[in-house]
Write a protein that holds these residues in place. Structure first.
Motif, PDB file in Angstrom:
ATOM      1  N   ASP A  40       0.826  -1.209   0.000  1.00 55.44           N
ATOM      2  CA  ASP A  40       0.000   0.000   0.000  1.00 55.44           C
ATOM      3  C   ASP A  40       0.866   1.267   0.000  1.00 55.44           C
ATOM      4  N   LEU A  41       0.214   2.411  -0.147  1.00 54.60           N
ATOM      5  CA  LEU A  41       0.946   3.680  -0.245  1.00 54.60           C
ATOM      6  C   LEU A  41       1.747   3.988   1.013  1.00 54.60           C
ATOM      7  N   ILE A  42       1.254   3.574   2.172  1.00 46.94           N
ATOM      8  CA  ILE A  42       1.989   3.835   3.414  1.00 46.94           C
ATOM      9  C   ILE A  42       3.298   3.044   3.411  1.00 46.94           C
ATOM     10  N   GLU A  43       3.208   1.762   3.090  1.00 48.33           N
ATOM     11  CA  GLU A  43       4.418   0.938   3.063  1.00 48.33           C
ATOM     12  C   GLU A  43       5.378   1.374   1.969  1.00 48.33           C
ATOM     13  N   GLN A  44       4.833   1.806   0.833  1.00 42.03           N
ATOM     14  CA  GLN A  44       5.677   2.247  -0.276  1.00 42.03           C
ATOM     15  C   GLN A  44       6.338   3.595   0.001  1.00 42.03           C
ATOM     16  N   LYS A  45       5.737   4.332   0.959  1.00 36.86           N
ATOM     17  CA  LYS A  45       6.199   5.696   1.231  1.00 36.86           C
ATOM     18  C   LYS A  45       6.196   6.524  -0.070  1.00 36.86           C
ATOM     19  N   TYR A  46       5.129   6.339  -0.817  1.00 32.27           N
ATOM     20  CA  TYR A  46       4.981   6.998  -2.113  1.00 32.27           C
ATOM     21  C   TYR A  46       3.616   7.652  -2.166  1.00 32.27           C
ATOM     22  N   MET A  47       3.551   8.841  -2.719  1.00 30.44           N
ATOM     23  CA  MET A  47       2.279   9.510  -2.900  1.00 30.44           C
ATOM     24  C   MET A  47       2.059   9.773  -4.387  1.00 30.44           C
ATOM     25  N   PRO A  48       0.889   9.413  -4.894  1.00 35.89           N
ATOM     26  CA  PRO A  48       0.595   9.681  -6.307  1.00 35.89           C
ATOM     27  C   PRO A  48       0.466  11.178  -6.538  1.00 35.89           C
ATOM     28  N   ASN A  49       0.551  11.583  -7.794  1.00 33.86           N
ATOM     29  CA  ASN A  49       0.384  13.014  -8.055  1.00 33.86           C
ATOM     30  C   ASN A  49      -1.092  13.399  -7.901  1.00 33.86           C
ATOM     31  N   LYS A  50      -1.284  14.640  -7.579  1.00 30.19           N
ATOM     32  CA  LYS A  50      -2.610  15.180  -7.277  1.00 30.19           C
ATOM     33  C   LYS A  50      -3.592  14.969  -8.434  1.00 30.19           C
ATOM     34  N   GLN A  51      -3.150  15.185  -9.652  1.00 27.29           N
ATOM     35  CA  GLN A  51      -4.047  15.062 -10.805  1.00 27.29           C
ATOM     36  C   GLN A  51      -4.570  13.642 -10.955  1.00 27.29           C
ATOM     37  N   GLN A  52      -3.715  12.669 -10.697  1.00 31.07           N
ATOM     38  CA  GLN A  52      -4.155  11.280 -10.814  1.00 31.07           C
ATOM     39  C   GLN A  52      -5.239  10.961  -9.778  1.00 31.07           C
ATOM     40  N   VAL A  53      -5.092  11.511  -8.575  1.00 34.68           N
ATOM     41  CA  VAL A  53      -6.111  11.315  -7.539  1.00 34.68           C
ATOM     42  C   VAL A  53      -7.430  11.952  -7.989  1.00 34.68           C
ATOM     43  N   LEU A  54      -7.364  13.160  -8.519  1.00 33.74           N
ATOM     44  CA  LEU A  54      -8.573  13.831  -9.012  1.00 33.74           C
ATOM     45  C   LEU A  54      -9.214  13.038 -10.148  1.00 33.74           C
ATOM     46  N   ASP A  55      -8.398  12.499 -11.039  1.00 35.80           N
ATOM     47  CA  ASP A  55      -8.929  11.696 -12.149  1.00 35.80           C
ATOM     48  C   ASP A  55      -9.617  10.439 -11.632  1.00 35.80           C
ATOM     49  N   MET A  56      -9.017   9.798 -10.634  1.00 36.64           N
ATOM     50  CA  MET A  56      -9.618   8.590 -10.076  1.00 36.64           C
ATOM     51  C   MET A  56     -10.978   8.906  -9.439  1.00 36.64           C
ATOM     52  N   PHE A  57     -11.038   9.970  -8.648  1.00 41.36           N
ATOM     53  CA  PHE A  57     -12.303  10.314  -7.999  1.00 41.36           C
ATOM     54  C   PHE A  57     -13.324  10.844  -8.995  1.00 41.36           C
ATOM     55  N   SER A  58     -12.874  11.412 -10.079  1.00 32.69           N
ATOM     56  CA  SER A  58     -13.792  11.816 -11.142  1.00 32.69           C
ATOM     57  C   SER A  58     -14.440  10.569 -11.755  1.00 32.69           C
ATOM     58  N   TYR A  59     -13.658   9.532 -11.945  1.00 37.42           N
ATOM     59  CA  TYR A  59     -14.192   8.259 -12.444  1.00 37.42           C
ATOM     60  C   TYR A  59     -15.209   7.691 -11.446  1.00 37.42           C
ATOM     61  N   PHE A  60     -14.879   7.730 -10.158  1.00 35.66           N
ATOM     62  CA  PHE A  60     -15.811   7.234  -9.149  1.00 35.66           C
ATOM     63  C   PHE A  60     -17.116   8.030  -9.169  1.00 35.66           C
ATOM     64  N   ARG A  61     -17.007   9.336  -9.395  1.00 40.73           N
ATOM     65  CA  ARG A  61     -18.219  10.162  -9.484  1.00 40.73           C
ATOM     66  C   ARG A  61     -19.045   9.755 -10.706  1.00 40.73           C
ATOM     67  N   GLU A  62     -18.381   9.546 -11.836  1.00 46.49           N
ATOM     68  CA  GLU A  62     -19.085   9.105 -13.049  1.00 46.49           C
ATOM     69  C   GLU A  62     -19.829   7.795 -12.806  1.00 46.49           C
TER      70      GLU A  62
END
Length: 143
Positions: A59-81
């Motif tokens: 998971d992201l916590i173990e990876q110590k990696y954060m996705p870029n903001k735009q990708q998060v917005l795109d994912m939640f836009s898909y969830f909204r659709e």
């Protein structure tokens, strides 16, 4: 829940004490099928009390990696659709497939209604804010 990782597969056994494990499993399978896309894990197998999906890494916590903001917005836009609130947007329920953000653990997800809106917003404030604090307001505007 018990988890077993074997290579590029992860099996989740729904064995929560005092919970409706069949409902959790059915919900997980429903949402992964309904949302089938680059944003969710691919289902490989389903049994009476388990689901096996592709495993993309920790998971992201173990990876110590954060996705870029735009990708998060795109994912939640898909969830909204798709008219869904995931409700549990913890960083421990997201991973990366290379550069692709993946959201997993869909047992709590629901179709969007006012009844669940505050729970979804809470998950933005508690977890998504750790990716980028500006995301909270931007995601609220997408509701």
């Amino acid at each position: 829940m018990s988890i077993a990782i074997q290579g590029n597969k992860i099996t989740k056994i729904f064995d929560y004490i005092g919970e409706d494990n069949i409902s959790f499993l059915k919900n997980e399978v429903f949402w992964l099928n309904y949302l089938k896309s680059k944003w969710v894990p691919e289902i490989l197998d389903v049994g009476n009390n388990y689901i096996t999906t592709k495993y993309y890494g920790p998971d992201l916590i173990e990876q110590k990696y954060m996705p870029n903001k735009q990708q998060v917005l795109d994912m939640f836009s898909y969830f909204r659709e798709k008219n869904v609130y995931k409700l549990n947007n913890a960083l421990s329920n997201m991973t990366m497939n290379g550069n692709q953000l993946i959201a997993f653990d869909w047992k709590w997800a629901r179709f969007r209604t006012d009844k669940y809106k505050d729970f979804e917003v809470f998950s933005y404030e508690k977890w998504i804010s750790k990716i980028d604090s500006e995301l909270v307001e931007e995601l609220k505007c997408m509701i």
